[in-house]
Design an enzyme around this catalytic site. Sequence first.
Site, PDB file in Angstrom:
ATOM      1  N   TYR A  47      45.981  15.886 -24.158  1.00 22.33           N
ATOM      2  CA  TYR A  47      45.103  16.007 -23.332  1.00 22.33           C
ATOM      3  C   TYR A  47      44.852  17.647 -23.017  1.00 22.33           C
ATOM      4  O   TYR A  47      45.891  18.427 -22.695  1.00 22.33           O
ATOM      5  CB  TYR A  47      45.048  15.826 -21.405  1.00 22.33           C
ATOM      6  N   HIS A 113      50.435   7.387 -28.395  1.00 21.50           N
ATOM      7  CA  HIS A 113      49.537   7.416 -27.938  1.00 21.50           C
ATOM      8  C   HIS A 113      48.112   6.130 -28.217  1.00 21.50           C
ATOM      9  O   HIS A 113      47.674   5.876 -28.292  1.00 21.50           O
ATOM     10  CB  HIS A 113      48.524   8.743 -28.307  1.00 21.50           C
TER      11      HIS A 113
END
Length: 147
Positions: A47, A113
């Site tokens: 992110y 992830h």
Amino acid sequence: MRLPRLGLGCMNLSHAYGVPPSEDEGLAVLRAALDGGVTHLDTATLYGGGRNEQLVGLAIAGRRDEVVLASKCGMAQVDGVKVIDARPDTVRHQVDASLKRLGVDHIDLYYLHRWDKKVPVGESVAALAEAVDAGKIGAIGLSEVSV
């Protein structure tokens, strides 16, 4: 560990859907969430190219004991391109980089992830298990991994 009733996914404060808010606005959102009873924050290496973890770290400074902290590894921005890389050495490096960006010595939940199909998932998880043994993370998770 007592699990939180309220959590906040922090991705949009630095990444993805449109233009993210300024750092000051993002901090205001995170601090208001903490003040309002949110006790679980979720971020990731991906992110904002690590900026989200830095933002979360600023928000929880002096409040670490109030938060169940989660972050993710195995996917990152490399030269502006999203890359899935869950090789054990990459996982080890990303754990340490996440701890530094967050300004903490322990992440409660740290997970892949995405499954890197070029790496046996057991090798990636073994690197995470090393981080558990070292006291760097509390629990291991897998995101979007199924049979």
